[in-house]
Structure formats: C-alpha cells, structure tokens
Scaffold this active site. Structure first.
Site, PDB file in Angstrom:
ATOM      1  N   MET A  12       0.914  -1.164  -0.038  1.00  0.00           N
ATOM      2  CA  MET A  12       0.097   0.149  -0.049  1.00  0.00           C
ATOM      3  C   MET A  12       0.762   1.241  -0.016  1.00  0.00           C
ATOM      4  O   MET A  12       1.852   1.336   0.742  1.00  0.00           O
ATOM      5  CB  MET A  12      -0.843   0.001   1.142  1.00  0.00           C
ATOM      6  CG  MET A  12      -1.803   1.150   1.518  1.00  0.00           C
ATOM      7  SD  MET A  12      -3.081   0.932   2.759  1.00  0.00           S
ATOM      8  CE  MET A  12      -3.983   2.421   2.654  1.00  0.00           C
ATOM      9  N   PRO A  13       0.426   2.393  -0.757  1.00  0.00           N
ATOM     10  CA  PRO A  13       1.172   3.400  -0.662  1.00  0.00           C
ATOM     11  C   PRO A  13       1.279   4.259   0.379  1.00  0.00           C
ATOM     12  O   PRO A  13       0.385   4.095   1.333  1.00  0.00           O
ATOM     13  CB  PRO A  13       0.737   4.155  -1.829  1.00  0.00           C
ATOM     14  CG  PRO A  13      -0.084   3.571  -2.791  1.00  0.00           C
ATOM     15  CD  PRO A  13      -0.520   2.351  -1.786  1.00  0.00           C
ATOM     16  N   LEU A  15       1.652   7.276   1.020  1.00  0.00           N
ATOM     17  CA  LEU A  15       0.985   8.645   1.192  1.00  0.00           C
ATOM     18  C   LEU A  15       0.075   8.491  -0.080  1.00  0.00           C
ATOM     19  O   LEU A  15       0.170   7.842  -1.271  1.00  0.00           O
ATOM     20  CB  LEU A  15       2.122   9.805   0.572  1.00  0.00           C
ATOM     21  CG  LEU A  15       1.480  11.054   0.447  1.00  0.00           C
ATOM     22  CD1 LEU A  15       2.446  12.171   0.876  1.00  0.00           C
ATOM     23  CD2 LEU A  15       1.079  11.478  -1.037  1.00  0.00           C
ATOM     24  N   TYR A  48     -18.903  10.026   2.545  1.00  0.00           N
ATOM     25  CA  TYR A  48     -18.647  11.252   2.130  1.00  0.00           C
ATOM     26  C   TYR A  48     -19.437  11.743   0.880  1.00  0.00           C
ATOM     27  O   TYR A  48     -19.531  13.018   0.612  1.00  0.00           O
ATOM     28  CB  TYR A  48     -17.256  11.436   1.534  1.00  0.00           C
ATOM     29  CG  TYR A  48     -16.248  10.883   2.610  1.00  0.00           C
ATOM     30  CD1 TYR A  48     -16.274  10.930   3.883  1.00  0.00           C
ATOM     31  CD2 TYR A  48     -14.967  10.647   1.953  1.00  0.00           C
ATOM     32  CE1 TYR A  48     -15.389  10.623   4.828  1.00  0.00           C
ATOM     33  CE2 TYR A  48     -13.816  10.365   2.880  1.00  0.00           C
ATOM     34  CZ  TYR A  48     -14.029  10.370   4.245  1.00  0.00           C
ATOM     35  OH  TYR A  48     -13.162  10.145   5.177  1.00  0.00           O
ATOM     36  N   HIS A 104     -16.078   2.363   9.033  1.00  0.00           N
ATOM     37  CA  HIS A 104     -15.712   3.725   9.474  1.00  0.00           C
ATOM     38  C   HIS A 104     -15.739   4.144  10.956  1.00  0.00           C
ATOM     39  O   HIS A 104     -14.780   4.974  11.358  1.00  0.00           O
ATOM     40  CB  HIS A 104     -16.910   4.529   8.903  1.00  0.00           C
ATOM     41  CG  HIS A 104     -16.440   6.026   8.149  1.00  0.00           C
ATOM     42  ND1 HIS A 104     -17.126   6.677   7.065  1.00  0.00           N
ATOM     43  CD2 HIS A 104     -15.390   6.848   8.875  1.00  0.00           C
ATOM     44  CE1 HIS A 104     -16.222   7.823   7.011  1.00  0.00           C
ATOM     45  NE2 HIS A 104     -15.346   7.985   8.056  1.00  0.00           N
TER      46      HIS A 104
END
Length: 277
Positions: A12-13, A15, A48, A104
């Site tokens: 996983m990145p 950033l 969101y 969440h």
C-alpha cells in the site's frame, strides 16, 4: 513513492489523497490532479457521498485502475447491509474490486459488518479489510473474537495528536496505522507555525506541511492529505526526497498534545450524536 506491506502481504502506498468534504466536479478534478501528480492511493467513503465523483476523477486521469490503490469505508448506518453497500461502492467507483474497505466507526453492529467484509475478502472482491476510528479496546476486541486481523486502522493522527498509545497496540497486532487529518483538517491550530517545524522547513527547503507529512511517513504512518489546489497537491507528494534525523523526529514528537482535533470515538456525547447521523 514509498510503499508499506500490510499484514496480508498487500503493498500500500505510504502517501495518498483524501477526499473528505470534496464533492461533484471539484472532487473529480482534484482526484484527477492528484493522480496526475503521482498519487496512487485514493481514499473515499460511503459517508462522504462522493464515490461517483471519485470514480469520475479516476477516469479523467487516464491511469489504469490497476495502478491505483482505492480505499473506501462502510458507514455504521449501513452495517446491517454491509455487503450491498460495498457492492454499491464498487458500482459508483466503476471498479470490480476494491483494494481496501474499512468500517468507518465502532458504532452499531460492527461485528455483523466485519463478518461480511471477511466474506468479501475471501471472495477476492476486496484485497484488504480494516477499520477506522477504533480505539485500542475496540480494536483488540474485534481481533480477539473474529477470524481476521484488520490490515489498517485509520485514525486521526497529526503532530498534535500522535496516537502513541494506540499505535503501540496496533504494532502488537500487526495493524497498519493510517492518518486522517495529518495536517489538522483545516482546524485552527498552530502546527504550521511551530518553531520546530518552521526551522526544519527552512533547513530542508520544504514547506511546513511537507515536514509535518514527512514526520508521519518516517514513522511508518500512512497519510492522506487533501487539497483542491494543484500546487499544494504537488507539494504534498514531494516529501520523499529528504529524511530527518532521529533527534529531529524526537523534537517533533515533543509537540504532541495527546488530544484529537476532530473527535474522540470514546466520547459518549459523540456516540449519542451519531444516532442522528
């Protein structure tokens, strides 16, 4: 870009780009700009209300979906229908798989929702599953009485709320910390003008925001800053060309106020308020 390996060997990145409070065309444009600047991790959430716009931004960028790490979250109001919610998120994001799905908040029937995420993971519809806003007691409880250990716990983490105790528990169980609000999420704070931060920014020829983000990534915390300004998007990703010393990291660690700026999931007032969300 630097990467980190999760507890199921998925890379996983370190950033990425956050999309909280971004909607419509502004969201789509910002996501496209972030991808074109080099971001490969995009974070969104059912709550969101922007998953379709995020999907549009990914399409606008022209990048192959397989070159992105796409994360979303199931809101607690949907925990009884977690599977349907995840599949709906896939349709909105125009993808047939998700790299990471989080629960969440630790409210409501999160055990039921977790079981559904485990099934979706076994079906290879999701590459990794995790949680968000889970304090150590809720995290350990979930791990103790379920089959899978969360790969990620996304919690507020920034220079004023460094989550040292929570990260120790995550390290014990191999859960990767992921920071939302790494720059304070627009709250009135003084982290950008802290003398320690300003001095380091001057030394390395960086902005205070870049120092704040680099501090967390050097501590192996994934960060997802948000911006709609191309200049800031580009600055946020340009943080891997300098490394601070151990003494400098310790100086920043001393700025910890050990208080969240956004909200404490252990606060009963927040739990009461959540019933009306």
């Amino acid at each position: 870009m630097e990467y980190i390996t999760l507890n199921n060997d998925v890379k996983m990145p370190l950033l990425g780009f956050g999309t909280f409070q971004l909607t419509g065309q502004q969201c789509a444009t910002a996501v496209s700009d972030a991808i074109q600047a080099g971001d490969r991790l995009i974070d969104t959430a059912e709550a969101y209300g922007n998953e379709e716009a995020v999907g549009q931004g990914i399409k606008m960028s022209g990048l192959d979906r397989r070159d992105l790490f796409l994360a979303t979250k199931v809101n607690f109001t949907s925990y009884d229908d977690a599977r349907a919610t995840v599949l709906a998120s896939m349709r909105k994001l125009n993808t047939d798989y998700l790299d990471l799905v989080l629960l969440h908040w630790p409210f409501g029937n999160y055990y039921r929702a977790w079981h559904e995420l485990e099934k979706l993971y076994q079906e290879k519809r999701i590459r990794a599953i995790g949680v968000s806003n889970f304090e150590p007691d809720r995290l350990v409880d979930l791990i103790a009485y379920n089959q899978m250990v969360p790969a990620v716990n996304q919690i507020e983490t920034n220079v004023y709320c460094q989550q040292g105790a929570a990260r120790k528990w995550m390290a014990k169980y191999g859960v990767q910390p992921m920071a939302y609000a790494p720059l304070g999420q627009g709250r009135r704070n003084h982290m950008f003008t802290e003398p320690t931060i300003v001095s380091l920014a001057e030394k390395y020829g960086k902005t205070p925001a870049q120092v704040l983000l680099r501090y967390l990534t050097q501590r192996q915390v994934i960060v997802i800053p948000r911006s709609t300004q191309p200049k800031h998007i580009q600055e946020n990703i340009a943080i891997f060309d300098f490394t601070m010393t151990d003494a400098e990291l310790q100086a920043i660690a001393a700025l910890d106020q050990r208080q969240p700026l956004i909200g404490n999931p252990e606060d009963p007032h927040l739990v009461e308020a959540a019933q009306n969300w």
